[in-house]
Design an enzyme around this catalytic site. Structure first.
Site, short mmCIF file in Angstrom:
data_model
loop_
_atom_site.label_atom_id
_atom_site.label_comp_id
_atom_site.label_asym_id
_atom_site.label_seq_id
_atom_site.Cartn_x
_atom_site.Cartn_y
_atom_site.Cartn_z
N LYS A 1 -10.47 -3.45 -4.46
CA LYS A 1 -11.21 -2.21 -4.68
C LYS A 1 -10.34 -1.17 -5.38
O LYS A 1 -10.85 -0.26 -6.02
CB LYS A 1 -11.59 -1.60 -3.32
CG LYS A 1 -12.60 -2.38 -2.54
CD LYS A 1 -12.73 -1.80 -1.13
CE LYS A 1 -13.46 -2.77 -0.23
NZ LYS A 1 -13.38 -2.47 1.19
N LYS B 1 -4.75 -10.11 -6.89
CA LYS B 1 -5.96 -10.22 -6.06
C LYS B 1 -7.06 -9.29 -6.57
O LYS B 1 -6.76 -8.17 -7.00
CB LYS B 1 -5.56 -9.82 -4.64
CG LYS B 1 -6.51 -10.15 -3.56
CD LYS B 1 -5.97 -9.67 -2.22
CE LYS B 1 -5.94 -8.15 -2.15
NZ LYS B 1 -5.63 -7.61 -0.85
N LYS C 1 0.82 -1.21 0.00
CA LYS C 1 0.00 0.00 0.00
C LYS C 1 0.85 1.26 0.00
O LYS C 1 0.47 2.27 -0.59
CB LYS C 1 -0.95 0.01 1.20
CG LYS C 1 -2.12 -0.94 1.02
CD LYS C 1 -3.19 -0.69 2.05
CE LYS C 1 -4.33 -1.68 1.90
NZ LYS C 1 -5.23 -1.70 3.04
P1 TYM Z 1 -10.84 -5.37 3.62
O1 TYM Z 1 -11.85 -4.29 3.85
O2 TYM Z 1 -9.73 -5.13 2.68
O3 TYM Z 1 -11.56 -6.69 3.17
C1 TYM Z 1 -12.66 -7.22 3.89
C2 TYM Z 1 -12.62 -8.74 3.87
O4 TYM Z 1 -12.64 -9.21 2.52
C3 TYM Z 1 -11.56 -10.12 2.32
N1 TYM Z 1 -11.09 -9.98 0.93
C4 TYM Z 1 -10.98 -10.98 0.07
N2 TYM Z 1 -11.25 -12.31 0.20
C5 TYM Z 1 -11.05 -13.10 -0.89
N3 TYM Z 1 -10.59 -12.61 -2.07
C6 TYM Z 1 -10.29 -11.31 -2.24
N4 TYM Z 1 -9.85 -10.86 -3.40
C7 TYM Z 1 -10.49 -10.42 -1.13
N5 TYM Z 1 -10.31 -9.09 -0.95
C8 TYM Z 1 -10.69 -8.83 0.32
C9 TYM Z 1 -10.51 -9.69 3.32
O5 TYM Z 1 -9.60 -10.73 3.59
C10 TYM Z 1 -11.36 -9.31 4.51
O6 TYM Z 1 -11.70 -10.46 5.27
N6 TYM Z 1 -7.92 -5.18 7.63
C11 TYM Z 1 -9.17 -5.67 7.15
C12 TYM Z 1 -10.38 -5.21 7.93
C13 TYM Z 1 -10.29 -5.37 9.40
C14 TYM Z 1 -10.51 -6.57 10.13
C15 TYM Z 1 -10.33 -6.23 11.49
C16 TYM Z 1 -10.82 -7.86 9.74
C17 TYM Z 1 -10.00 -4.40 10.31
N7 TYM Z 1 -10.04 -4.91 11.56
C18 TYM Z 1 -10.49 -7.19 12.49
C19 TYM Z 1 -10.96 -8.83 10.76
C20 TYM Z 1 -10.78 -8.48 12.11
C21 TYM Z 1 -9.34 -5.21 5.71
O7 TYM Z 1 -8.77 -4.25 5.27
O8 TYM Z 1 -10.25 -5.87 5.04
#
Ligand code: TYM
Length: 359
Positions: free
Chosen positions: A223, A220, A116
């Site tokens: 967004k 991957k 990032k």
């Molecule tokens: P974020 O917002 O990027 O993504 C949310 C969830 O979607 C999953 N994900 C995917 N799974 C499969 N294939 C993909 N291409 C893909 N892109 C995203 C992510 O693995 C995630 O589960 N840091 C985290 C959010 C967060 C969080 C937490 C999660 C903050 N605090 C505490 C669990 C527990 C994030 O940026 O997810």
């Protein structure tokens, strides 16, 4: 307490549209957990300001949209706690404490920070660097035991475990003295007999833990990809879903009938994984049905399935977002319930560390 209460915590950032990866890798997998243990689902708006501050109003609409997506996917506010992170002060407070537990070296190894921040690391916010500490705080402010996420969060969850382990060790005597510990359910030489924080279990399972870009099977689905054709957004209509699948990159061969035939074919593997996750099947089962078929036959079947699964979800999201006051009511109720769990945990943590509590 004699044992940690089984408790799920997970979250999604309110940055831009939710896509199929978020849905299949995370949100859809949360739904059945609601009937198995206590579940807490958060819209992590504090994380959404680590890359840059969104325009005025954007955070509010994106937060409501993610909340609507949770509910449209089947997260039921009667069964689960749903709230946005910034409304519960414990997250930021515990994150600060974890900034003082985690080591620079641990965070410097985080691949997501490197990705990032890119080449201009000197100019990345301190918040982006400390992002995983806030994530650990999200989870441990509830002493959550299980965290269902996609594969890209694995390293962050390992860091959460490291933070819990270091805190448990550094304050082992104090935890015992105050009588706030829980017997370690899996005794090991690395940990004291009593723990304050559980060593959280990541739940990264199923055929869709890493959904890849539709334009490049080695990247991957995300967004932030500049090409909208690379992802299926949960707000896409049936025509765009069908178009994106039709245009998805593939190779010229037919689908194999066995899993090992997908090796070295990232795009084929990805589309089979998407089909499997949407249908609730394994990849093996999908290949049993489609092995030997060309993509010209598989893609329309996948498009039909995706539309059939996603159209009702999109419609329900639209219905829910048309009543923002109701969404806000649900988030407010969720924040109150979340704070009722987290506040006593933070009070313990303050005692464990030894702050002068004057209240
Ligand atoms: P974020 O917002 O990027 O993504 C949310 C969830 O979607 C999953 N994900 C995917 N799974 C499969 N294939 C993909 N291409 C893909 N892109 C995203 C992510 O693995 C995630 O589960 N840091 C985290 C959010 C967060 C969080 C937490 C999660 C903050 N605090 C505490 C669990 C527990 C994030 O940026 O997810």
């Amino acid at each position: 307490m004699t044992a940690f209460q089984p408790r799920v915590f997970s979250g999604v950032q309110p940055t831009g549209n939710l896509h199929l990866g978020n849905y299949l890798g995370a949100v859809s997998r949360w739904v059945p957990l609601q009937d198995q243990m206590e579940t807490i689902f958060c819209v992590v708006d504090l994380h959404a300001i680590t890359a840059s501050f969104p325009e005025q109003g954007e955070l509010q609409s994106a937060t409501r949209e993610v909340t609507a997506a949770y509910m449209a996917a089947g997260i039921d506010p009667k069964k689960s706690i749903i709230f946005n992170q910034s409304q519960v002060r414990a997250h930021a407070e515990l994150a600060w404490i974890f900034n003082c537990v985690a080591r620079m070296g641990w965070l410097s190894r985080m691949t997501q920070f490197k990705e990032k921040a890119g080449k201009n690391r000197e100019n990345a916010s301190v918040g982006l660097f400390a992002y995983p500490n806030l994530m650990a705080a999200d989870i441990l402010a509830y002493r959550a035991t299980h965290v269902p996420v996609g594969d890209d969060q694995k390293q962050h969850l390992e860091l959460t475990r490291d933070i819990a382990q270091k805190f448990n060790n550094d304050f082992a005597d104090r935890i015992k003295e105050l009588g706030v510990g829980v017997p370690n359910p899996t005794p090991s030489p690395e940990l004291p007999e009593e723990l304050y924080f559980p060593i959280t279990e990541p739940m990264i399972t199923g055929p869709a833990t890493r959904i890849m870009s539709l334009r490049d099977g080695t990247k991957k689905m995300s967004k932030s990809d500049p090409s909208d054709l690379s992802r299926i957004n949960l707000t896409d209509d049936a025509d765009s879903i069908a178009k994106k699948i039709r245009k998805a990159k593939t190779d010229p061969d037919a689908l194999p009938s066995e899993i090992k035939g997908l090796e070295g074919r990232p795009e084929a593997d990805n589309l089979v994984g998407i089909y499997a996750a949407l249908a609730g099947h394994t990849k093996e089962e999908v290949l049993k049905d489609f092995g030997g078929e060309q993509f010209s036959a598989f893609k329309p079947a996948l498009a039909d399935l995706a539309v059939a699964k996603l159209a009702p979800l999109t419609k329900e999201m639209r219905r829910l977002t048309s009543d923002p006051a109701e969404i806000d009511r649900i988030l407010k109720d969720g924040a109150e319930k979340a704070a009722a769990i987290a506040d006593p945990i933070l009070a313990d943590v303050r005692k464990i560390i030894g702050f002068l509590d004057v209240a």
